[in-house]
Structures are given as C-alpha cells and as structure tokens.
Design an enzyme around this catalytic site. Structure first.
Site, short mmCIF file in Angstrom:
data_model
loop_
_atom_site.label_atom_id
_atom_site.label_comp_id
_atom_site.label_asym_id
_atom_site.label_seq_id
_atom_site.Cartn_x
_atom_site.Cartn_y
_atom_site.Cartn_z
N GLY A 10 29.25 7.17 2.25
CA GLY A 10 28.64 8.23 2.16
C GLY A 10 29.63 8.88 3.51
O GLY A 10 30.41 8.08 4.23
N LEU A 12 29.63 11.10 6.06
CA LEU A 12 29.16 10.46 7.59
C LEU A 12 28.95 9.32 7.94
O LEU A 12 29.66 8.93 8.94
CB LEU A 12 28.09 11.53 8.35
CG LEU A 12 27.29 11.38 9.16
CD1 LEU A 12 28.03 11.59 10.41
CD2 LEU A 12 25.97 11.85 9.71
N TYR A 61 19.86 11.38 -0.60
CA TYR A 61 19.94 12.09 -2.34
C TYR A 61 20.89 13.72 -1.42
O TYR A 61 19.89 14.44 -0.79
CB TYR A 61 18.52 12.62 -2.65
CG TYR A 61 18.43 13.59 -3.52
CD1 TYR A 61 19.18 12.78 -5.67
CD2 TYR A 61 19.31 14.91 -3.99
CE1 TYR A 61 18.74 13.03 -6.59
CE2 TYR A 61 19.57 15.40 -5.12
CZ TYR A 61 19.27 14.84 -6.38
OH TYR A 61 19.68 15.01 -7.66
N THR A 62 21.86 14.21 -1.51
CA THR A 62 22.59 15.39 -1.37
C THR A 62 23.21 16.21 -2.14
O THR A 62 23.91 17.44 -1.64
CB THR A 62 23.53 15.04 -0.25
OG1 THR A 62 24.35 13.82 -0.93
CG2 THR A 62 23.01 13.92 1.28
N TYR A 125 15.65 19.99 -2.04
CA TYR A 125 16.42 19.58 -1.11
C TYR A 125 16.18 19.81 0.57
O TYR A 125 15.73 18.92 1.47
CB TYR A 125 17.71 19.80 -1.28
CG TYR A 125 18.59 18.87 -0.13
CD1 TYR A 125 19.32 17.68 0.51
CD2 TYR A 125 19.31 19.94 1.00
CE1 TYR A 125 19.99 17.25 1.13
CE2 TYR A 125 20.34 19.27 2.34
CZ TYR A 125 20.47 18.07 1.55
OH TYR A 125 21.66 17.86 2.75
N LYS A 129 13.93 17.03 2.33
CA LYS A 129 14.82 16.86 3.67
C LYS A 129 13.65 16.71 4.61
O LYS A 129 13.69 16.21 6.27
CB LYS A 129 15.72 17.04 4.15
CG LYS A 129 17.61 16.71 3.25
CD LYS A 129 17.68 15.26 3.59
CE LYS A 129 18.42 15.04 5.07
NZ LYS A 129 19.12 13.68 4.74
N1 LIG Z 1 27.16 17.10 3.40
C1 LIG Z 1 26.55 18.50 4.02
O1 LIG Z 1 27.37 19.23 4.16
C2 LIG Z 1 25.05 17.66 4.99
C3 LIG Z 1 24.33 19.11 5.45
C4 LIG Z 1 23.40 18.60 6.47
C5 LIG Z 1 22.87 17.45 6.34
N2 LIG Z 1 24.18 16.74 5.38
C6 LIG Z 1 23.10 15.19 5.95
O2 LIG Z 1 23.62 14.24 6.54
C7 LIG Z 1 24.00 13.27 5.63
C8 LIG Z 1 24.92 12.75 5.56
O3 LIG Z 1 25.34 12.87 4.21
P1 LIG Z 1 26.36 12.62 3.50
O4 LIG Z 1 27.38 14.52 4.01
O5 LIG Z 1 27.17 12.08 4.71
O6 LIG Z 1 26.36 12.90 2.18
P2 LIG Z 1 26.97 11.66 1.09
O7 LIG Z 1 28.63 11.57 0.62
O8 LIG Z 1 26.34 12.62 0.14
O9 LIG Z 1 26.21 10.18 1.43
C9 LIG Z 1 24.93 10.15 1.33
C10 LIG Z 1 24.72 8.45 1.44
O10 LIG Z 1 23.75 8.27 0.75
C11 LIG Z 1 23.45 7.09 -0.01
N3 LIG Z 1 22.75 7.42 -1.23
C12 LIG Z 1 22.25 8.03 -2.44
N4 LIG Z 1 21.06 7.66 -2.78
C13 LIG Z 1 20.81 6.48 -2.01
C14 LIG Z 1 19.85 5.33 -2.81
N5 LIG Z 1 19.32 5.93 -3.78
N6 LIG Z 1 20.06 4.22 -2.18
C15 LIG Z 1 20.74 3.81 -1.05
N7 LIG Z 1 21.70 5.47 -0.36
C16 LIG Z 1 21.56 5.84 -1.34
C17 LIG Z 1 24.76 7.40 -1.16
O11 LIG Z 1 25.62 6.54 -2.19
P3 LIG Z 1 26.20 7.09 -2.91
O12 LIG Z 1 27.81 7.50 -2.74
O13 LIG Z 1 25.87 5.64 -3.53
O14 LIG Z 1 25.48 7.69 -3.50
C18 LIG Z 1 25.77 7.90 0.41
O15 LIG Z 1 26.61 6.96 0.89
C19 LIG Z 1 22.03 13.08 4.79
O16 LIG Z 1 21.25 12.78 6.01
C20 LIG Z 1 22.33 14.32 5.06
O17 LIG Z 1 21.16 15.37 4.26
C21 LIG Z 1 24.99 17.04 5.34
#
Ligand SMILES: NC(=O)c1ccc[n+]([C@@H]2O[C@H](COP(=O)([O-])OP(=O)(O)OC[C@H]3O[C@@H](n4cnc5c(N)ncnc54)[C@H](OP(=O)(O)O)[C@@H]3O)[C@@H](O)[C@H]2O)c1
Length: 291
Positions: A10, A12, A61-62, A125, A129
């Site tokens: 993902g 991050l 799950y984002t 969501y 979380k």
């Molecule tokens: N994006 C934002 O704006 C945002 C804002 C605030 C906080 N956050 C938090 O920051 C963290 C990182 O977010 P990110 O932006 O890097 O999100 P991301 O790019 O969507 O990455 C999430 C990762 O989790 C994996 N994942 C999803 N479903 C899964 C499953 N069933 N089993 C194992 N892995 C799974 C995804 O794999 P796949 O690629 O295979 O789906 C992906 O590698 C998360 O905790 C998120 O809640 C994000």
C-alpha cells in the site's frame, strides 16, 4: 531490530519499507497474499510466526465509500484483524504500531483534534478503524497508535495522482472546498513512524504535515505546482464546490485537522508544511519518470 510491515504494497507500507531499509533496519513486508486480513482467525498466528521486534500495521480496508456497501468485510479487516495482529504480537512479547485515521472524528470541532478528543465516526470505515484501535488497546495497552489523514505518496492510488490525471485531461476541475484537513505525505509519515519505534513511544499520536487546507486548496496547489514542474497540465481552472454538489455514499468530517502538538515535541524537528512536501512528492514522481 527486525520490523514487520503489513500492507507493504500500500501507499504507506511501501514508503515505510524503503525508509526502514535506508536506515539499515531488517524489514519484512507482507500483504494480502501472505496473510489475508479478511480471515482474522489466521492473523495472530501469521504475525507471531515472524517474531519481529516491532510490527507496524499499515494493512487496512481503506475504501471509504465502498465500506458503506460491505461493512462486514471492512470490520473483519479493520477491527477484527487489527485486534488479531495485537494478539499475535502479544503472544511473543513484541511491540506494535497501529496506523489509524482522522475519520474516527465527526468533524464538529473548529480547532485541531488532540489525541484525547472524543471519537464519533460518521461512517463504516471510521467506525471500523475506531473499533480496531480499541481492540488493539484492550489487548496491548502499551501499543503505539498513530492517527494520520489525507495520505498521499508516490506509490499507490491517492488524491494527488487523481488530480494530476484529471488536470491532464480536462480544462476545468471542480473540487469540494468545505472539508478542511491537512494532507500527509507518506515520506513524512514514515519518518514519524521511524522516530516512534526507535524511541519506543507507546500511546496515541497524531501526525500530518503542518498547515490547513480544503480539498480545493490542495487541488489548486497540485495543479499550480505540477505545471511549474513541467507536468502536462491542461486544466486552466479549479472551481470550488460545496460537498452537497458532490454527494458520496459515506459522510466525511467537515473539519479533521489533527493537532501535532504532542508529536512535534517528541520529533524535535520542524514538520514540513504540506505545500513543501507536496512539492517534494511531485519532484520525486517526475524524477521517477511518472509525469
Ligand atoms: N489513505 C488515506 O488517506 C488514509 C488517511 C488516514 C489514515 N489512513 C490509514 O493509513 C494506513 C495506510 O493506508 P494507505 O493509504 O497506505 O492505504 P492503501 O494504499 O489502501 O494500503 C492498504 C494496504 O492494506 C492491504 N490490504 C487490504 N485488504 C487486505 C486484506 N484483506 N489482507 C491483507 N492486506 C490487505 C492493501 O492490499 P491490496 O493492495 O491488496 O488491497 C494495501 O497494501 C491505513 O491504516 C489507513 O487506514 C489512510
């Protein structure tokens, strides 16, 4: 020190892997293929197998809108598997950093949210979380929980990349101007995570870049800066619209600026302003040939 990063494919997780490798820290990255968080019953054992000194749980799950249609899956991944990660870590005496979100807040405040402010998520969501955080704390009271917001990086899908694509195709972009927050570049979040785990800081922490923006402000700066850096930008104009003109399945907090007061003191360096980090990200993307 050995660190296990979940969600390594993902936005991050990817950036954090690069930072850890650059800091000469032994790192293992896993994603859905190695351990599926949709099956929480396997997660504790799958985490414990690695016996990493630190686990950084970036797997989540984002998809904020889609979560409204498939809440069971969102809760399995963000609540049940987050707790199971904590159980796995606890089983061998490891340390855990759980990544969480500004979406646990309802956006009713008009001053930055501090770590101890009351959660009241508006959608599935955010609720999943928040319950994930609570499960982690119940299992591992000494866990580190890092809430961030508006995440973007060179790797993966995000608002910056969407705006770059649309600005290359369209004359005009319309973007909501009544949701206020602060963008966070994965490079800076990864630095903060490194500081938290190196210093072994338990408890809840907030981190984004400095400054405040609406999505409209953010989009406008993306277009201006991208044009300046030679990206193929067609858009002449970014037009502000109210959220009411851009209905989405999930409600979003109108205001979700996170207070950095606590983490600023721990980091001991100036957190970059979001405009500065956006420029750095656009330069890095261009240098990698992804204009
Ligand atoms: N994006 C934002 O704006 C945002 C804002 C605030 C906080 N956050 C938090 O920051 C963290 C990182 O977010 P990110 O932006 O890097 O999100 P991301 O790019 O969507 O990455 C999430 C990762 O989790 C994996 N994942 C999803 N479903 C899964 C499953 N069933 N089993 C194992 N892995 C799974 C995804 O794999 P796949 O690629 O295979 O789906 C992906 O590698 C998360 O905790 C998120 O809640 C994000």
């Amino acid at each position: 020190m050995k660190v296990l990063v979940t969600g390594a494919a993902g936005q991050l997780g990817w950036e954090l892997m690069l930072k850890l490798l650059a800091a000469d820290i032994a790192v293992i990255g896993i994603d859905r293929g190695e351990l599926d968080f949709a099956r929480p019953e396997h997660v504790a054992a799958g985490i414990a197998d690695h016996r990493a000194e630190w686990v950084v749980n970036c797997g989540a799950y984002t998809q904020v809108d889609r979560a409204e249609e498939e809440p069971e899956l969102a809760f399995r991944i963000n609540r049940d598997s987050a707790r199971a990660v904590a159980e796995g870590v606890k089983s061998y005496g490891g340390r855990l950093l759980q990544v969480s979100t500004d979406f646990i807040f309802d956006g009713g405040q008009s001053h930055p949210y501090r770590e101890e402010d009351a959660a009241n998520p508006l959608g599935v969501y955010g609720q999943s979380k928040w319950e994930g955080e609570q499960g982690v704390r119940a299992v591992l009271p000494e866990a580190t929980i890092l809430r961030t917001a508006w995440v973007y990086g060179e790797h993966g899908h995000n608002f910056v990349k969407t705006m770059l694509r649309l600005a290359a195709e369209r004359d005009e972009l319309t973007v909501v101007d009544d949701q206020i927050g602060t963008p966070a570049w994965t490079g800076d979040i990864a630095d903060a995570i490194l500081a938290l785990i190196k210093g072994d800081h338990p408890g809840t922490w907030h981190f984004t870049n400095e400054g405040v923006a609406s999505w409209y402000d953010f989009a406008q700066e993306i277009v201006i800066m991208a044009r300046r850096l030679g990206y193929p930008i067609k858009a002449r104009y970014v037009r502000p619209i109210p959220s009411a003109d851009f209905p989405t399945p999930a409600a979003r907090p109108a205001y979700s600026v996170l207070s950095k007061q606590k983490i600023r003191a721990m980091l001991g360096y100036d957190i970059p302003h979001w405009r500065q980090s956006l420029t750095a990200m656009l330069k890095a993307l261009a240098a990698a040939g992804n204009k």
